[in-house]
Enzyme design. Structure first.
Site, PDB file in Angstrom:
ATOM      1  CG  ASN A 274      16.926  61.449  53.875  1.00 26.23           C
ATOM      2  OD1 ASN A 274      17.604  60.867  54.580  1.00 26.23           O
ATOM      3  ND2 ASN A 274      16.696  62.761  53.836  1.00 26.23           N
TER       4      ASN A 274
ATOM      5  NE  ARG B 171      -3.596  68.416  56.558  1.00 25.49           N
ATOM      6  CZ  ARG B 171      -3.281  69.178  57.683  1.00 25.49           C
ATOM      7  NH1 ARG B 171      -3.917  69.159  58.794  1.00 25.49           N
ATOM      8  NH2 ARG B 171      -2.781  70.206  57.316  1.00 25.49           N
TER       9      ARG B 171
ATOM     10  CB  ILE C 258       0.109  66.905  58.269  1.00 30.23           C
ATOM     11  CG1 ILE C 258       1.127  68.031  58.854  1.00 30.23           C
ATOM     12  CG2 ILE C 258      -0.424  66.146  59.499  1.00 30.23           C
ATOM     13  CD1 ILE C 258       0.382  69.095  59.301  1.00 30.23           C
TER      14      ILE C 258
ATOM     15  CG  ASN D  24       9.745  62.315  59.468  1.00 29.49           C
ATOM     16  OD1 ASN D  24       9.865  62.534  58.214  1.00 29.49           O
ATOM     17  ND2 ASN D  24       9.513  63.341  60.265  1.00 29.49           N
TER      18      ASN D  24
ATOM     19  CG  ASP E 285       8.566  66.995  62.870  1.00 26.41           C
ATOM     20  OD1 ASP E 285       8.488  66.044  62.176  1.00 26.41           O
ATOM     21  OD2 ASP E 285       8.569  68.049  62.524  1.00 26.41           O
TER      22      ASP E 285
ATOM     23  CG  HIS F  33      12.512  66.731  62.265  1.00 28.24           C
ATOM     24  ND1 HIS F  33      11.698  67.489  61.441  1.00 28.24           N
ATOM     25  CD2 HIS F  33      13.272  67.661  63.242  1.00 28.24           C
ATOM     26  CE1 HIS F  33      11.726  68.781  61.701  1.00 28.24           C
ATOM     27  NE2 HIS F  33      12.595  68.765  62.802  1.00 28.24           N
TER      28      HIS F  33
ATOM     29  CB  THR G 176       2.883  59.600  67.404  1.00 23.88           C
ATOM     30  OG1 THR G 176       3.660  60.672  67.473  1.00 23.88           O
ATOM     31  CG2 THR G 176       3.520  58.311  67.811  1.00 23.88           C
TER      32      THR G 176
ATOM     33  CD  GLU H 159      18.626  64.747  56.869  1.00 19.62           C
ATOM     34  OE1 GLU H 159      17.713  64.449  56.165  1.00 19.62           O
ATOM     35  OE2 GLU H 159      18.692  66.112  57.027  1.00 19.62           O
TER      36      GLU H 159
END
Ligand code: GRF
Length: 228
Positions: A22, A77, A104, A119, A157, A121, A153, A186
């Site tokens: 991508n 994280r 994440i 993103n 997903d 998916h 957000t 994609e």
């Protein structure tokens, strides 16, 4: 949505953990002139990510950010995302693209780049979030699968959907054959969504994203990611 200055090219920061096809589609669209943007930095949490190699091949700045040093911290994280944020800011990234990014993203990044992280998916969300979406779709027995570009957000997903493309599930499909069919889509919708952002055409209201001018473009046959 922040207004963009028409003069400068949209500055993209890309986060990728793997193959980077991508990322490649974004780079190709830029090089072909269909996407008015520039990739200012590619960041990976994986040292050997082929995505980093792709960036280097195109003379782009690549940064490996090792998650290990943050691992012992109470909120590892968030600590990692502070490091990511530093790099994005250093390169003045305006829009962040997750492209096969296997971590994440925390509120640290999401708050700093509200409605400025996208993103891709490999499923028609809200069906089949999370991992192995193509396998989930096959196991469920759906007849139509596809992919989604959405803003990021806090919920994985779950963010507002910008564009989706559908593909048929064909008798005898394997996870690999279905994934390949979805991947082709994609590669066409991700650059398209980013170009819409670059043109300042995306407007987020709650869960809904309006794309200004889409009706006219559809009428002229300029945008039709759903066919074929
Ligand atoms: C893609 O299928 C994308 O939808 C998902 O992870 C995969 C990444 O592939 N989020 P690549 O690294 O872009 O080739």
């Amino acid at each position: 949505m922040p207004e963009r200055s028409p003069a400068g090219k949209l500055r993209l920061g890309v986060l990728a953990s793997g193959r980077g096809s991508n990322l490649q589609a974004i780079i190709d669209a830029i090089e072909q002139g269909t996407l008015q943007a520039q990739v200012v930095v590619v960041i990976s949490n994986k040292k050997d990510a082929p995505a980093l190699e792709r960036a280097r091949r195109h003379g782009l700045t690549d940064v490996f950010l090792d998650p290990k040093p943050h691992a012992g911290q109470p909120d590892s994280r968030a600590a990692y995302d502070h490091a990511v944020l530093d790099v994005l800011r250093k390169h003045d990234a305006e829009l962040v693209l997750l492209a096969g990014y296997m971590k994440i993203v925390t509120a640290v990044l999401i708050d700093a780049y509200r409605n400025r992280i996208m993103n891709i998916h490999p499923a028609l969300l809200p069906s089949f979030p999370g991992l192995e979406s193509q396998k989930q779709a096959l196991d469920w027995g759906v007849k139509v699968a596809g992919c989604t570009v959405h803003f990021v957000t806090e919920g994985v997903d779950e963010g507002p959907i910008i564009i989706q493309a559908a593909v048929p599930v064909i008798e005898g499909d394997t996870t690999e054959s279905l994934s390949a069919r979805i991947l082709e889509k994609e590669h066409s919708i991700y650059p398209m969504a980013v170009q819409w952002y670059a043109e300042g055409r995306l407007e987020v209201q709650g869960r809904r994203v309006s794309i200004r001018g889409t009706q006219e473009s559809l009428g002229k046959g300029l945008i039709n990611p759903w066919s074929g």
